[in-house]
Motif scaffolding. Structure first.
Motif, PDB file in Angstrom:
ATOM      1  N   GLN A 443       0.826  -1.213   0.000  1.00 14.04           N
ATOM      2  CA  GLN A 443       0.000   0.000   0.000  1.00 14.04           C
ATOM      3  C   GLN A 443       0.858   1.260   0.000  1.00 14.04           C
ATOM      4  O   GLN A 443       0.593   2.208  -0.737  1.00 14.04           O
ATOM      5  CB  GLN A 443      -0.928   0.003   1.222  1.00 14.04           C
ATOM      6  N   ILE A 444       1.892   1.246   0.838  1.00 13.97           N
ATOM      7  CA  ILE A 444       2.745   2.430   0.945  1.00 13.97           C
ATOM      8  C   ILE A 444       3.487   2.699  -0.365  1.00 13.97           C
ATOM      9  O   ILE A 444       3.573   3.836  -0.828  1.00 13.97           O
ATOM     10  CB  ILE A 444       3.764   2.259   2.098  1.00 13.97           C
ATOM     11  N   LEU A 445       3.996   1.647  -0.985  1.00 12.32           N
ATOM     12  CA  LEU A 445       4.802   1.841  -2.190  1.00 12.32           C
ATOM     13  C   LEU A 445       3.966   1.938  -3.458  1.00 12.32           C
ATOM     14  O   LEU A 445       4.297   2.714  -4.359  1.00 12.32           O
ATOM     15  CB  LEU A 445       5.823   0.704  -2.346  1.00 12.32           C
ATOM     16  N   TYR A 446       2.907   1.170  -3.529  1.00 16.42           N
ATOM     17  CA  TYR A 446       2.194   1.053  -4.808  1.00 16.42           C
ATOM     18  C   TYR A 446       0.723   1.477  -4.750  1.00 16.42           C
ATOM     19  O   TYR A 446       0.078   1.566  -5.790  1.00 16.42           O
ATOM     20  CB  TYR A 446       2.301  -0.390  -5.336  1.00 16.42           C
ATOM     21  N   GLY A 447       0.201   1.693  -3.539  1.00 17.15           N
ATOM     22  CA  GLY A 447      -1.193   2.113  -3.445  1.00 17.15           C
ATOM     23  C   GLY A 447      -1.321   3.577  -3.842  1.00 17.15           C
ATOM     24  O   GLY A 447      -0.486   4.394  -3.454  1.00 17.15           O
ATOM     25  N   GLU A 448      -2.320   3.891  -4.603  1.00 17.72           N
ATOM     26  CA  GLU A 448      -2.457   5.275  -5.077  1.00 17.72           C
ATOM     27  C   GLU A 448      -2.950   6.166  -3.935  1.00 17.72           C
ATOM     28  O   GLU A 448      -4.050   5.979  -3.418  1.00 17.72           O
ATOM     29  CB  GLU A 448      -3.416   5.323  -6.254  1.00 17.72           C
ATOM     30  N   GLY A 449      -2.129   7.129  -3.555  1.00 14.86           N
ATOM     31  CA  GLY A 449      -2.516   8.111  -2.551  1.00 14.86           C
ATOM     32  C   GLY A 449      -2.651   7.558  -1.142  1.00 14.86           C
ATOM     33  O   GLY A 449      -3.291   8.187  -0.295  1.00 14.86           O
ATOM     34  N   VAL A 450      -2.069   6.402  -0.878  1.00 15.64           N
ATOM     35  CA  VAL A 450      -2.165   5.839   0.476  1.00 15.64           C
ATOM     36  C   VAL A 450      -0.985   6.326   1.315  1.00 15.64           C
ATOM     37  O   VAL A 450       0.174   6.103   0.964  1.00 15.64           O
ATOM     38  CB  VAL A 450      -2.166   4.291   0.432  1.00 15.64           C
ATOM     39  N   SER A 451      -1.260   7.000   2.404  1.00 15.58           N
ATOM     40  CA  SER A 451      -0.186   7.503   3.263  1.00 15.58           C
ATOM     41  C   SER A 451       0.304   6.385   4.173  1.00 15.58           C
ATOM     42  O   SER A 451      -0.360   5.356   4.346  1.00 15.58           O
ATOM     43  CB  SER A 451      -0.706   8.659   4.123  1.00 15.58           C
ATOM     44  N   VAL A 452       1.475   6.616   4.764  1.00 14.45           N
ATOM     45  CA  VAL A 452       2.027   5.634   5.702  1.00 14.45           C
ATOM     46  C   VAL A 452       1.054   5.443   6.867  1.00 14.45           C
ATOM     47  O   VAL A 452       0.734   4.307   7.255  1.00 14.45           O
ATOM     48  CB  VAL A 452       3.415   6.100   6.195  1.00 14.45           C
ATOM     49  N   ASP A 453       0.562   6.537   7.409  1.00 15.25           N
ATOM     50  CA  ASP A 453      -0.368   6.446   8.547  1.00 15.25           C
ATOM     51  C   ASP A 453      -1.619   5.646   8.185  1.00 15.25           C
ATOM     52  O   ASP A 453      -2.063   4.787   8.951  1.00 15.25           O
ATOM     53  CB  ASP A 453      -0.785   7.853   9.010  1.00 15.25           C
ATOM     54  N   ALA A 454      -2.154   5.947   7.017  1.00 17.45           N
ATOM     55  CA  ALA A 454      -3.396   5.269   6.598  1.00 17.45           C
ATOM     56  C   ALA A 454      -3.170   3.771   6.417  1.00 17.45           C
ATOM     57  O   ALA A 454      -4.024   2.943   6.781  1.00 17.45           O
ATOM     58  CB  ALA A 454      -3.909   5.888   5.300  1.00 17.45           C
ATOM     59  N   ALA A 455      -2.010   3.412   5.874  1.00 17.18           N
ATOM     60  CA  ALA A 455      -1.725   1.989   5.648  1.00 17.18           C
ATOM     61  C   ALA A 455      -1.634   1.243   6.980  1.00 17.18           C
ATOM     62  O   ALA A 455      -2.153   0.122   7.119  1.00 17.18           O
ATOM     63  CB  ALA A 455      -0.424   1.843   4.859  1.00 17.18           C
ATOM     64  N   TYR A 456      -0.989   1.851   7.968  1.00 15.88           N
ATOM     65  CA  TYR A 456      -0.864   1.217   9.290  1.00 15.88           C
ATOM     66  C   TYR A 456      -2.240   1.098   9.962  1.00 15.88           C
ATOM     67  O   TYR A 456      -2.571   0.065  10.563  1.00 15.88           O
ATOM     68  CB  TYR A 456       0.084   2.017  10.187  1.00 15.88           C
TER      69      TYR A 456
END
Lengths: 466, 451
Positions: A443-456
């Motif tokens: 998500q962090i590397l390849y998800g479109e517009g996904v922030s680190v916080d949101a992924a966690y």
């Protein structure tokens, strides 16, 4: 779908687990006691297992061993989980720590302490001391009492493979730290090799590719000083780095933010960037000049197998954030024993496992497969040392030295970093952490517009709501 | 709430499966007595539209099978006319090509016959990708779900059927959209030890005692036209012990070995394939004994299943003087019926490179060469440079990356191994065209160019 499946399996165990402890073996047609051993090894490794089995049967005339391969670890785990519920578990099996925790929920595994300490059939203290500590320790991570549910069998680690020809051409030192990795990546971007690779695969060229996104998450979390998972005071599992402990989450996020920044700069990536599960093809095609992958998969990173410019593959330790506090994953499986209604079968299962980890079997496994020796006496043996150094002795006494294969190089380099091996605790549901670790990185590397916080946050919610 | 309901649904489904399973004493089943069903395959249907779509571009599309490689790999042609190697997603069948494993031929046969039956019933073949991001396997083949879509609209997933019938292991399926079907499909048959899950394959040689054979015996037994033809339909790969001098290396793990036969006064040779295994003992000039199996690779007889150095016994490293290069004419080796020459290390003269083909996926090259026979007629003979071979320009030391390097040059002499290959155009009618005899070049030391 996978998560749903696991939940169902888990609940099924809870409902049906207790009391269903019949094993899959029993008497065979010759009146011998049959031990069923389920594993996930492919055909080549099964051939070696067959030889170990033949040796066991020759030494234990009351028993036969039936080897059943599932060829895939997830399938092995899911089938055993269902089999426990159906009362048809195998006598023994190949196990990952997460699998052991799951089977323990069904109260299906036998404590190996019961047999290890047996005066007739057990293992002496001297024998137990032969196992390499880090591997042996993984058998007792399932409760705070340190009950043993596994013994090591096929063990490996991660390593960094690099294109030694390019490093030699530009006189670069092999990086030991991540900062040094980035320096090399920046230099690589100035080379003709980078330009050519980028012309062939625009936007898909990086300095370094990491095979396993889950391992990347866990190892970076560890290297940044965070705890990945742990046992809480109540003995239950805690998902520290995902949201369970604030301090650990912050450090883990710092690690992932760093990786993302370098990914955006085109320095480092993971296998997903190349459209594959592993970076080996991209490495051999020049799309990255360093890759981190399993020591057991060394031959797949052999530059001599390149479809383009062939090169020599170098092997080095996994780069670190802090060389004084190195952290490298140890991976691979253990062997475990199931509770059996038939005491003779269960004893036979123990004897089979004891045979699998004996000096003779472990030496055979270390010589004939790409896995590490699990024992110090195997490591020190003349046969293994000749194998690892590439010294070959002919029948006429002549010797050729230094024909070291890439697999041997990987074993040597892998064990050289054994002081850095870390082990995470395993508990019911800890496999969810690993699944979500992979998801976070993707998500962090390849998800479109996904922030680190949101992924966690999404990952932690997923774990806790599962 | 929806999740809980779904969870319970799966839970009940699983429980039914487990409950229906017979107790632990059902050991008497064999694949002949078991009541085979394809419950999961019958249930699963293709729901994604494939109309006017292309598998490469869109991740789903109709294709035509070109060649059935084994149980889990087929070469297809897309609607755009592109030929692609496709590995079936979610499964792994035992090998039946470069090495033979129990149930490998059975899986391969089932794959082919299922296609033939489906096509006869008018089915379309549709490939579906799990995702557009990770869609290649470790050897660069496309991973796909292989669907048959019948004229009545019904559809069946071949990957799942192969697993459910015990011809294929489930591999990397659990994270996919169809993962649950695969797990359920194999539970009963695996715990009853059917087919790949522990049943004896009557067509497989399980013997652990290796039979000692000379290379000549191996060639005469397994390398004849009849034997090669028969092997296409199934082959019981025997365990053998064979000795010889390592005459030429082919990469780190593969080699050609050679053995002199006293009775005929001739040399016989054979290719030894170590593949991705960790092999270091195949050193040129060493006299070795190898314990491995006999197999074929696109019709080419070889020693295979060489899993580790422990299967190689080195008598001496000092047997270079036993490497014999036999002087031959191009005509003499360019004869598909000359079986006793296949595998030999030979030297031929005056061969001119008039064309070449670089492999699309590997570093292999084929040089199309011409020579004049004794009647002064122009004849063709190919020189093959295997993907494992590293050739360097003798002057610059640079790796030779394309057959273009050889274009227009004449080998005044070239030493290579006479080899056979009936790969891409292996339709029966073409099986023994002269194009299948090649000279395998392994080092530039074996080449002398005409000035």
């Amino acid at each position: 779908m996978k998560k749903l499946n696991k939940i169902a399996m888990f609940l099924l165990l809870v409902i049906c687990g207790v009391g269903f402890t019949a094993c899959g073996g029993g008497k065979d047609n010759d009146g011998k006691i049959e031990i069923e051993y389920w594993h996930a090894n492919g055909a080549a490794l099964t051939t070696v297992l067959e030889e170990i089995k033949t040796d066991f049967e020759a030494k234990n005339s009351n028993y036969t061993v039936k080897l059943v391969s599932y060829g895939d670890y997830d399938t092995l785990r899911d089938t055993i989980t269902s089999a426990i519920a159906g009362g048809i578990a195998p006598t023994a099996a190949q196990t990952y720590p997460d699998h052991i925790s799951l089977y323990l929920e069904g109260e299906a595994l036998q404590s190996l302490d019961k047999y290890i300490n047996d005066p007739t059939y057990g293992m002496s203290a001297a024998e137990q001391a032969q196992f390499i500590e880090g591997f042996w320790a993984e058998g007792v991570i399932y409760d705070q009492a340190g009950t043993r549910y596994g013994m090591p069998f096929n063990k490996s680690t991660e390593l960094m493979y690099y294109n030694a020809d390019i490093f030699a051409k530009y006189e670069w030192d092999v990086p030991q730290t991540w900062d040094e990795v980035i320096e090399i990546c920046e230099k690589f971007k100035q080379t003709e090799e980078y330009a050519q690779a980028n012309t062939a695969n625009p936007g898909k060229v990086f300095g370094l590719g990491y095979d396993s996104e889950a391992n990347l998450f866990i190892t970076f979390t560890q290297q940044y000083g965070a705890v990945y998972t742990s046992f809480g005071a109540d003995g239950k599992g805690v998902y520290n780095a995902f949201g369970g402990v604030d301090e650990d989450v912050l450090k883990s996020k710092e690690a992932m933010t760093w990786y993302k920044d370098q990914f955006v700069k085109g320095n480092i990536a993971t296998s997903t960037a190349f459209g594959t599960d592993y970076c080996s093809d991209a490495f051999k095609a020049g799309q990255c000049i360093m890759t981190i992958g399993s020591s057991a998969g060394a031959t797949y990173n052999d530059g001599q197998q390149s479809a383009g410019v062939k090169f020599t593959t170098g092997v080095a330790a996994v780069p670190q954030k802090d060389l004084e506090n190195g952290q490298v994953i140890q991976q691979g499986t253990n062997v475990s024993l199931f509770k059996c209604a038939n005491a003779d079968e269960e004893l036979g299962g123990w004897l089979w496992l004891k045979h699998m980890v004996s000096y003779e079997s472990a030496l055979k496994w270390a010589l004939e497969t790409s896995y590490f020796p699990i024992r110090k006496d195997v490591l020190a043996s003349e046969e293994y040392q000749n194998h690892i150094k590439g010294n070959i002795v002919a029948d006429d006494g002549s010797v050729v030295q230094g024909v070291q294969t890439l697999a041997a190089k990987a074993k040597e380099a892998g064990l050289a970093q054994s002081d850095w091996f870390y082990t995470n605790v395993a508990f019911p549901g800890s496999s969810k952490a690993r699944d979500n670790a992979e998801t976070i990185v993707q998500q962090i590397l390849y998800g479109e517009g996904v922030s680190v916080d949101a992924a966690y946050t999404a990952a932690y919610n997923s774990i806790m709501n599962d | 709430m929806k999740k809980i309901v779904l969870t319970m649904f799966v839970l009940i489904g699983l429980f039914v499966i487990v409950s229906c399973d017979s107790p632990n004493n059902d050991k008497e089943y064999t694949s002949d007595t078991y009541d085979w069903k394809t419950t999961q395959t019958d249930k699963l249907k293709l729901t994604q539209s494939y109309t006017n779509k292309d598998f490469i571009e869109d991740g789903i599309g109709e294709v035509t099978p070109i060649r059935y490689v084994d149980g889990d790999t087929t070469i297809f042609e897309t609607k755009q006319g592109k030929q692609i190697d496709v590995r079936y997603n979610g499964i792994n069948t035992p090998e039946s090509t470069y090495r033979i494993e129990p149930w490998g031929f059975a899986a391969s046969k089932y794959n082919k016959s299922t296609f033939e039956e489906a096509l006869e019933k008018g089915a379309k073949v549709v490939l579906q990708a799990e995702s557009l991001t990770e869609r290649l396997d470790s050897t660069g083949r496309y991973l796909a779900w292989v669907w048959f879509v019948y004229p009545d609209g019904d559809s069946r997933l071949l990957n799942l059927e192969l697993a459910e019938l015990g011809y294929a292991f489930v591999k990397d399926a659990s994270l996919t959209q169809y993962g649950k079907f695969f797990t359920d499909a194999i539970f009963d048959i695996s715990t009853k030890n059917l087919r790949i899950y522990g049943e004896v394959d009557k067509d497989y040689d399980y013997s652990t005692e290796a039979k000692e054979m000379s290379i000549k015996e191996i060639r005469e037994t397994y390398g004849t036209e009849e034997a090669i033809d028969a092997a296409r339909e199934g082959f019981t790969s025997p365990l053998i012990k064979v000795s010889g001098v390592v005459a030429r290396k082919n990469g780190q793990t593969n080699a050609y070995i050679q053995q002199y036969d006293d009775t005929t006064g001739k040399y016989y040779g054979i290719y030894v394939y170590g593949g991705y295994n960790s092999i270091s003992k195949l050193i040129e000039g060493a006299y070795v004994q190898i314990t491995a199996k006999i197999g074929y690779y696109y019709g080419s007889l070889q020693i295979t299943d060489l899993t580790s150095d422990s299967k190689i016994k080195v008598y001496t490293f000092d047997a270079k003087d036993q490497i014999a290069v036999v002087d031959e004419t191009c005509d003499a080796i360019n004869d598909i019926r000359a079986y006793d020459k296949i595998g030999n290390l030979v030297k031929v003269n005056d061969l001119t490179v008039t064309g070449y083909k670089n492999s699309d996926n590997t570093s292999a090259m084929t040089l199309y060469c011409e020579y004049y026979d004794q009647n002064n007629q122009l004849q063709k003979l190919n020189v093959r440079i295997d993907q494992n071979v590293l050739l360097k320009d003798p002057v610059s030391g640079e790796q030779i990356l394309s057959g273009q390097y050889f274009m227009g040059k004449t080998f005044s002499s070239i030493i290579g191994v006479v080899s056979y290959y009936n790969g891409a155009t292996a339709a029966p009618e073409n099986a023994y065209a002269n194009g299948h005899i090649q000279l395998a070049l392994t080092t530039m030391d074996d080449v002398v160019f005409a000035q």
